[in-house]
Design a protein around this motif. Structure first.
Motif, short mmCIF file in Angstrom:
data_model
loop_
_atom_site.label_atom_id
_atom_site.label_comp_id
_atom_site.label_asym_id
_atom_site.label_seq_id
_atom_site.Cartn_x
_atom_site.Cartn_y
_atom_site.Cartn_z
N ALA A 21 91.05 41.99 66.77
CA ALA A 21 91.30 40.61 66.35
C ALA A 21 90.75 39.66 67.40
O ALA A 21 90.50 40.06 68.55
N THR A 22 90.56 38.41 67.03
CA THR A 22 90.05 37.42 67.97
C THR A 22 91.16 36.47 68.41
O THR A 22 92.22 36.39 67.78
N SER A 23 90.87 35.73 69.46
CA SER A 23 91.85 34.77 69.97
C SER A 23 92.03 33.57 69.05
O SER A 23 92.96 32.79 69.22
N THR A 24 91.14 33.43 68.06
CA THR A 24 91.22 32.29 67.13
C THR A 24 91.81 32.69 65.79
O THR A 24 91.81 31.88 64.84
N GLY A 25 92.28 33.93 65.66
CA GLY A 25 92.95 34.33 64.45
C GLY A 25 92.11 35.05 63.43
O GLY A 25 92.60 35.37 62.33
N SER A 26 90.87 35.36 63.74
CA SER A 26 90.03 36.13 62.82
C SER A 26 89.92 37.57 63.31
O SER A 26 90.67 37.98 64.21
N PHE A 27 89.00 38.35 62.72
CA PHE A 27 88.86 39.75 63.08
C PHE A 27 87.40 40.08 63.36
O PHE A 27 86.49 39.29 63.06
N GLY A 28 87.19 41.26 63.93
CA GLY A 28 85.85 41.72 64.22
C GLY A 28 85.03 41.93 62.96
O GLY A 28 85.54 41.88 61.83
N SER A 29 83.75 42.22 63.16
CA SER A 29 82.81 42.29 62.03
C SER A 29 82.92 43.57 61.23
O SER A 29 82.37 43.65 60.13
N ASP A 30 83.62 44.57 61.72
CA ASP A 30 83.78 45.84 61.01
C ASP A 30 85.20 46.33 61.25
O ASP A 30 85.78 46.08 62.31
N GLN A 31 85.75 47.05 60.29
CA GLN A 31 87.14 47.51 60.42
C GLN A 31 87.28 48.90 61.01
O GLN A 31 88.39 49.42 61.07
N THR A 32 86.18 49.49 61.44
CA THR A 32 86.24 50.74 62.19
C THR A 32 85.60 50.57 63.55
O THR A 32 86.21 50.83 64.59
#
Length: 537
Positions: free
Chosen positions: A395-406
């Motif tokens: 996850a990111t510090s701004t509330g989103s997530f990385g570009s891939d879930q693995t």
């Protein structure tokens, strides 16, 4: 989206690894899977090629092959047993008292975490081979950037100026690989760019010889490296060289039998005064945007991870998917699949106990999840036993997530300022000259304050060696430091300190002192008559 190096905008860096391997692995007796031809002069028709070749040296710390994250460019080694950061994490952390891996049928893991390893262990082979491939890549770059070759190619003065820095970076990365070899194996084949590339068996360098070589290399290149915090993300600068030297000096009694705590203080002070500061939030250091959030103030050198461009089974992908609990299924909050890897990673009891007591209840470094779990791990294969943690996140510090879930976007913080603060404290307590109680107190208390720990007014009398060892575990766990720390404190081998499954006993047993270094891989001994095995193997 994170790029491996800001100037590289495509996967050429991956292709480059294969071509560079072929040109220089013969002198290391490592066989590439895809034996491409040597880089030709035509390749250097564009002067941008020099930065691209340097990118290939860096890429070896993240990538393993050209055909996706599961491929390997080293014959006989798969991606899971030869990714640089992953095997470094395993040899430094899985072998000690912080981490345990549920799936012991994964090659090599059972032997590492139960301290049963042999010279055939694939993770040991992977670390040895991948480090030496870094040496090989660096040597190749240095061979391609001699004055004679630059003259012959009529390289411009502007590019030559840049190449001075590029060559210093290549030498630093080679020195870092040798630093890991010195620490883990106590010896290594010594190969320089001036050595033959065929029909050459590299001589063996002892630990003392490696120490001298690394020290001299890092001192020699200091003036040619970028100033601290001025290079592109993921590239080395003076502070990286200083950090390697500080860590060598802190461990000098182990490596060469000499006290160099004064030298350690000298270099920690250089780093501390060079513009770094602590991340605003401890969690930022281990999030998917740690290349852009407040962690950039603290991280001195990362191993790059990108969910799209540099997909790999590296340390952060393994940790984040692995720390998803079998009972909790907490992967969605961490930015990976809800079930992650089904409870692959847990923590040993001794690590949990470092956070016992009320002052650690709200410490931000305490991400332990206990729930209904038993702290004891009597059966390693039972994923429901033992506590889990959530230190790293996609996850990111701004509330989103990385570009891939693995495959995660989270860089692995190999060196960071908090480690330097604690090295300063330890070298000062061990009697090094040039430090002060007041500075030590300020550095240690700043870590406690950042962690929201109420005990943030420690005095010099509180900061003992035992305290420092425990605080290093609380601050730096799962960052590939623990084995080295325990050895320096005389607690890795022997019976002064035992942990769950140490020596393959559920409550831990003593280990022989010979296990303070790993064995030289049997395959390397067989291919190079100049190498000798470490005592006890």
């Amino acid at each position: 989206m994170k790029k491996y190096i800001e100037t590289i905008k495509n996967l050429f860096v991956v292709i480059l690894i294969t071509s560079v391997v072929a040109s220089c692995t013969k002198d290391l007796n490592i066989v590439p899977e895809d034996d491409q031809t040597v880089l030709s002069d035509a390749f250097f028709g564009s002067e941008d090629a020099y930065l691209e070749v340097l990118a290939g040296v860096y890429a070896n710390f993240s990538l393993t092959g050209v055909d996706g994250p599961g491929s390997s460019n080293i014959e006989g080694l798969d991606a899971g047993t030869s990714q640089y950061g992953r095997v470094l994490l395993y040899l430094q952390t899985l072998s000690a008292d912080q981490m345990i891996w549920s799936y012991e049928n994964d090659p090599g893991t059972r032997e590492i975490q139960r301290n049963l390893w042999t010279a055939q262990n694939p993770l040991i082979v992977g670390m040895f081979s991948r480090a030496m491939v870094t040496v090989s890549f660096a040597n190749n770059f240095l061979r391609e950037t001699t004055t004679e070759k630059l003259d012959a190619r009529k390289v411009s003065d502007a590019t030559r100026t840049n190449i001075v820095t590029f060559r210093a970076e290549a030498r630093l990365l080679r020195a870092m690989a040798y630093y890991h070899m010195m620490d883990l194996f106590g010896k290594a084949p010594m190969v320089l760019e001036t050595d033959p590339t065929v029909k050459f068996f590299p001589p063996q360098a002892s630990r003392a010889e490696l120490f001298t070589f690394i020290e001299s290399e890092l001192n020699a290149i200091e003036g040619d490296l970028a100033a601290p915090r001025t290079n592109n993300h993921g590239r080395a600068d003076k502070a990286v060289a200083w950090t390697i030297l500080a860590k060598m000096y802190l461990n000098a009694n182990v490596y060469i039998g000499e006290d160099k705590n004064t030298e350690c203080l000298t270099y920690t002070k250089k780093i501390i005064s060079s513009g770094f500061s602590l991340a605003d939030d401890y969690a930022h250091l281990f999030m998917a945007d740690n290349n852009t959030n407040s962690a950039t103030k603290e991280i001195i050198f990362p191993l790059i991870s990108d969910g799209l461009i540099t997909q790999n089974y590296g340390p952060t992908t393994v940790i984040i998917n692995g720390q998803v609990g079998s009972l909790e299924e907490n992967g969605a909050a961490l930015g990976v699949g809800a079930g992650g890897w089904g409870g692959a990673l847990r923590v040993r009891k001794q690590f949990v106990q470092l956070f016992d007591g009320g002052i650690f209840a709200n410490d931000s470094r305490n991400t332990i999840i206990s729930g209904t779990r038993d702290i004891e791990i009597s059966d390693i294969s039972d994923k429901d036993q033992g506590f889990v943690i959530e230190k790293y996140s996609n996850a990111t510090s701004t509330g989103s997530f990385g570009s891939d879930q693995t495959f995660v976007d989270t860089d692995f913080p190999l060196f960071r300022l908090a480690d330097v603060y604690l090295m300063y404290a330890e070298a000062h307590v061990r009697g090094g000259a040039g430090g002060s109680d007041s500075d030590m107190e300020a550095y240690v208390n700043s870590l406690r304050t950042r962690a929201n720990n109420p005990q943030n007014n420690l005095t010099a009398a509180d900061i003992t060696l035992d305290f420092i060892l425990d605080e290093r575990a609380r601050e730096l766990h799962w960052e590939a430091h623990r084995r080295q720390d325990l050895i320096r404190f005389g607690k890795f081998t022997g019976g002064n300190y035992n942990w769950t499954w140490k020596g393959n006993a559920s409550n831990g047993i003593a280990l022989p002192a010979t296990m303070d270094v790993y064995p030289i891989p049997a395959s390397s001994l067989a291919s190079n008559p100049n190498l000798t095995q470490n005592e006890g193997y």
